[in-house]
Each structure stands twice: as C-alpha cells, then as structure tokens.
Design an enzyme around this catalytic site. Structure first.
Site, PDB file in Angstrom:
ATOM      1  N   GLY A 127      -9.911  -4.516   1.617  1.00 56.68           N
ATOM      2  CA  GLY A 127     -10.049  -5.925   1.972  1.00 56.68           C
ATOM      3  C   GLY A 127      -9.187  -6.818   1.095  1.00 56.68           C
ATOM      4  O   GLY A 127      -8.638  -7.827   1.557  1.00 56.68           O
ATOM      5  N   ASP A 128      -9.054  -6.449  -0.185  1.00 53.42           N
ATOM      6  CA  ASP A 128      -8.209  -7.220  -1.093  1.00 53.42           C
ATOM      7  C   ASP A 128      -6.744  -7.098  -0.688  1.00 53.42           C
ATOM      8  O   ASP A 128      -5.989  -8.081  -0.733  1.00 53.42           O
ATOM      9  CB  ASP A 128      -8.393  -6.728  -2.532  1.00 53.42           C
ATOM     10  CG  ASP A 128      -9.840  -6.833  -2.989  1.00 53.42           C
ATOM     11  OD1 ASP A 128     -10.535  -7.775  -2.559  1.00 53.42           O
ATOM     12  OD2 ASP A 128     -10.278  -5.973  -3.768  1.00 53.42           O
ATOM     13  N   ALA A 160     -11.665  -0.715  11.100  1.00 52.30           N
ATOM     14  CA  ALA A 160     -10.771   0.070  11.960  1.00 52.30           C
ATOM     15  C   ALA A 160     -10.450  -0.636  13.271  1.00 52.30           C
ATOM     16  O   ALA A 160      -9.481  -0.288  13.952  1.00 52.30           O
ATOM     17  CB  ALA A 160     -11.386   1.438  12.240  1.00 52.30           C
ATOM     18  N   LYS A 169      -5.435   6.416   0.754  1.00 52.63           N
ATOM     19  CA  LYS A 169      -5.368   6.972  -0.598  1.00 52.63           C
ATOM     20  C   LYS A 169      -6.607   6.566  -1.378  1.00 52.63           C
ATOM     21  O   LYS A 169      -7.246   5.558  -1.077  1.00 52.63           O
ATOM     22  CB  LYS A 169      -4.125   6.450  -1.330  1.00 52.63           C
ATOM     23  CG  LYS A 169      -2.798   6.779  -0.659  1.00 52.63           C
ATOM     24  CD  LYS A 169      -1.648   6.146  -1.432  1.00 52.63           C
ATOM     25  CE  LYS A 169      -0.320   6.359  -0.734  1.00 52.63           C
ATOM     26  NZ  LYS A 169       0.794   5.669  -1.464  1.00 52.63           N
ATOM     27  N   GLY A 181     -11.133  -5.268  -9.572  1.00 53.08           N
ATOM     28  CA  GLY A 181     -11.530  -6.670  -9.483  1.00 53.08           C
ATOM     29  C   GLY A 181     -10.757  -7.321  -8.350  1.00 53.08           C
ATOM     30  O   GLY A 181      -9.565  -7.068  -8.174  1.00 53.08           O
ATOM     31  N   GLY A 215      -8.817   5.159  -4.590  1.00 58.02           N
ATOM     32  CA  GLY A 215      -8.653   4.097  -5.562  1.00 58.02           C
ATOM     33  C   GLY A 215      -8.306   2.780  -4.917  1.00 58.02           C
ATOM     34  O   GLY A 215      -8.117   2.672  -3.701  1.00 58.02           O
ATOM     35  N   ALA A 230      -7.519  -9.311  -9.442  1.00 56.15           N
ATOM     36  CA  ALA A 230      -6.464  -8.420  -9.931  1.00 56.15           C
ATOM     37  C   ALA A 230      -5.929  -7.547  -8.800  1.00 56.15           C
ATOM     38  O   ALA A 230      -4.721  -7.297  -8.706  1.00 56.15           O
ATOM     39  CB  ALA A 230      -7.005  -7.557 -11.066  1.00 56.15           C
ATOM     40  N   ALA A 256     -12.665  -3.453 -14.610  1.00 54.31           N
ATOM     41  CA  ALA A 256     -12.418  -2.020 -14.667  1.00 54.31           C
ATOM     42  C   ALA A 256     -13.336  -1.368 -13.641  1.00 54.31           C
ATOM     43  O   ALA A 256     -14.547  -1.581 -13.657  1.00 54.31           O
ATOM     44  CB  ALA A 256     -12.711  -1.477 -16.065  1.00 54.31           C
ATOM     45  N   ASP A 292     -10.610   6.371   1.314  1.00 51.36           N
ATOM     46  CA  ASP A 292     -11.362   5.523   0.393  1.00 51.36           C
ATOM     47  C   ASP A 292     -11.063   4.070   0.761  1.00 51.36           C
ATOM     48  O   ASP A 292      -9.913   3.644   0.731  1.00 51.36           O
ATOM     49  CB  ASP A 292     -10.943   5.828  -1.051  1.00 51.36           C
ATOM     50  CG  ASP A 292     -11.704   5.000  -2.086  1.00 51.36           C
ATOM     51  OD1 ASP A 292     -12.580   4.208  -1.698  1.00 51.36           O
ATOM     52  OD2 ASP A 292     -11.406   5.162  -3.285  1.00 51.36           O
TER      53      ASP A 292
END
Length: 300
Positions: free
Chosen positions: A250-251, A222, A284, A41, A286, A44, A14, A245
C-alpha cells in the site's frame, strides 16, 4: 522550479518480521520462523518507493538515536532519499511487529516510539521543504495534530496526498486538502463511520468524496483500485501476480501515485501506474527491499 518531486512526512519504523503458519488467536502461542529486521514505517516506505521509481524525494520524520534509527537512515540514503528532514532523538525508534502467513497476508502491531514525538513545531521548522516540494504525502502513524499542521504549511501550488492509516475519523480541514485521499476497504469504512451504508466500493468512493476531499482512491488489492473525483468514478485494473508478501504494498502504491500525479498524470493514469508498482512489490518478501525500480515496473 521545485527541488523535490515528493516530500513525505511520516513514520519510520524498524519492521520485526516473523513468518507463521497461522496467526495466533487470543491466549494462543504459535511457533514462527527466524526473526528478520527490515527498515519500514509508512513514511519511510513511501520515500524509498518513490526514490526507487526515480522521484526526487525528501523525508521529514523522527527516529531514535539507536541501532534501528541508524538502519533507517542508511536505507533512506541508499535509496537516494534526501534525509535532511530526518530528526534524531526524543524517544527510541518506532517498531512494527509483523506476522506473515503462507498466503502473504500480514498482521501488524506498531510501537510509535520517536514517531509520536514528531510535532507540529517540527513541521513549521521544515517550512523550506514544503516550499520546495511539488507533492506532499503523509499517513497517520504520526500524531494527528502534526498531520493537520502539514496541511497548514503546504505551498499554494503543492498537491496533498493522504493515506489515513491506521484509520480514524478525520477533521474537515484535513479532508478538504486531500487530492486524493487514498484508502483500502478497512480504512474507507472507518473514515466513513456511520455513513458507510453500502458494501459497494463505488458507493464508498462517492460517500468519501462527499466528505470534502478533492479526489478519492479506493484500493482493492488484487482487484485494482477505484478513482473518484468531480468527473465521476472509474475502476482501474491491476496486474495479476503471485503474492508472496503484501507488507508495504500500500505504501508503494501511494508513493507511485503521488509521484505520477506530480509529473502531470491524470488520477486514473497515476492509479494505474501505482497498481502495477503495488503488484510488483507483493512478489518479493519485505517492505522496502521489495519496491521496484521504474524499469521493473515497465517489465511487469
């Protein structure tokens, strides 16, 4: 015929996120914005990012029997990820404490929780998922011995992708399986250790390749990325966007690259696509909520 394009083995947290004007120094308190709770995470995140791009994705992870764990399961299912491999219990769900400054840069502290209870035995028990998956991707927010067990359970035809984050020195058995090893600047320097004798990303890529991976990708934010293999080193440009953000970017990059490799793309082609996915994600706020669909990537 594979049942899954991508098996992600990794963490589920979380994300507790607070916007700040600047990050605090030692002993300092700063006021921030309202607390936001997001599913996150690295494991996830990768699973959701791949599923949103259209990959048939399954996640092997562990969460707690608590509200945060239910949030994570719901977010995976909503994205279309198969959660048959998500184990419940053993410890509270992992938590990441994230501060984001006005430039979009973040600082993260992770409490592993149930992620630390994902064991080599859990990997062996999920053998059918490994046999059914074209590409397997993992990170280092779960125990290192569990990541090594992932390599030992790969099917003979599966491709293995590793993002060593948070970074640490890696055993040769793990490095030899990577195709590719994906690192940013900080991760490259930690994995290289004393052999990091240059400030040039091209040299990092070559030095990392010499440690045993079949291929290497160095992400440069970038500036795009570098890909390195026995065929040489190639720079892959990114798309210029206004970053809001960087959490989870990277995920998203890693998931996109793994998916495209499984679909038959070359390393440079997959990295180019992944760079566009990562660029879309930073526009965006999050992590998972920022991950683009295939259509949004094409529009970019």
């Amino acid at each position: 015929m594979y049942d899954y394009d991508l098996l992600v083995v990794g963490s589920a947290n979380a994300d507790l996120v607070i916007a700040v004007e600047r990050r605090p120094g030692a002993g300092e308190t700063v006021l921030g914005g309202d607390l936001a709770v997001h599913p996150g995470g690295k494991g996830a995140n990768q699973a959701v990012a791949a599923a949103r791009l259209g990959a048939r994705t399954v996640l092997l992870a562990r969460v707690g029997d608590d509200a945060h764990g239910r949030l994570l399961l719901e977010s995976q299912r909503a994205a279309g990820v198969d959660t048959v491999g998500v184990l419940v219990g053993g410890a509270p769900t992992g938590v990441a404490l994230i501060t984001v400054d006005p430039s979009g840069d973040n600082s993260i502290v992770v409490s592993p929780g149930a992620n630390g209870k994902l064991t080599p035995g859990d990997v062996r028990a999920a053998a059918s998922l490994f046999q059914a998956s074209k590409v397997v991707s993992t990170q280092l927010e779960i125990p290192l011995e569990t990541v090594v067990e992932v390599v030992r359970n790969l099917s003979s035809e599966s491709r293995f992708v590793l993002n060593p984050s948070p970074p640490r020195p890696l055993p040769s058995e793990l490095l030899a399986a990577c195709d590719p090893l994906i690192v940013n600047e900080h991760e490259a320097k930690v994995v290289l250790g004393e052999s990091c004798v240059s400030d040039r990303p091209e040299d990092w890529a070559r030095l990392l390749l010499a440690k045993g991976p079949r291929s290497v990708v160095v992400t440069l934010g970038a500036e795009g990325a570098l890909v390195a293999s026995a065929d040489g080193v190639e720079r892959v440009p990114s798309v210029k966007v206004d970053a809001v953000d960087t959490t989870g970017a990277g995920d998203a990059f890693t998931a996109a690259l793994a998916f495209r490799l499984g679909a038959g793309a070359s390393l440079a082609e997959a990295a180019g696509y992944a760079a566009r996915v990562g660029a879309a994600a930073v526009t965006k706020e999050g992590a998972q909520v920022s991950f683009p669909t295939a259509e949004e990537v094409e529009a970019l």
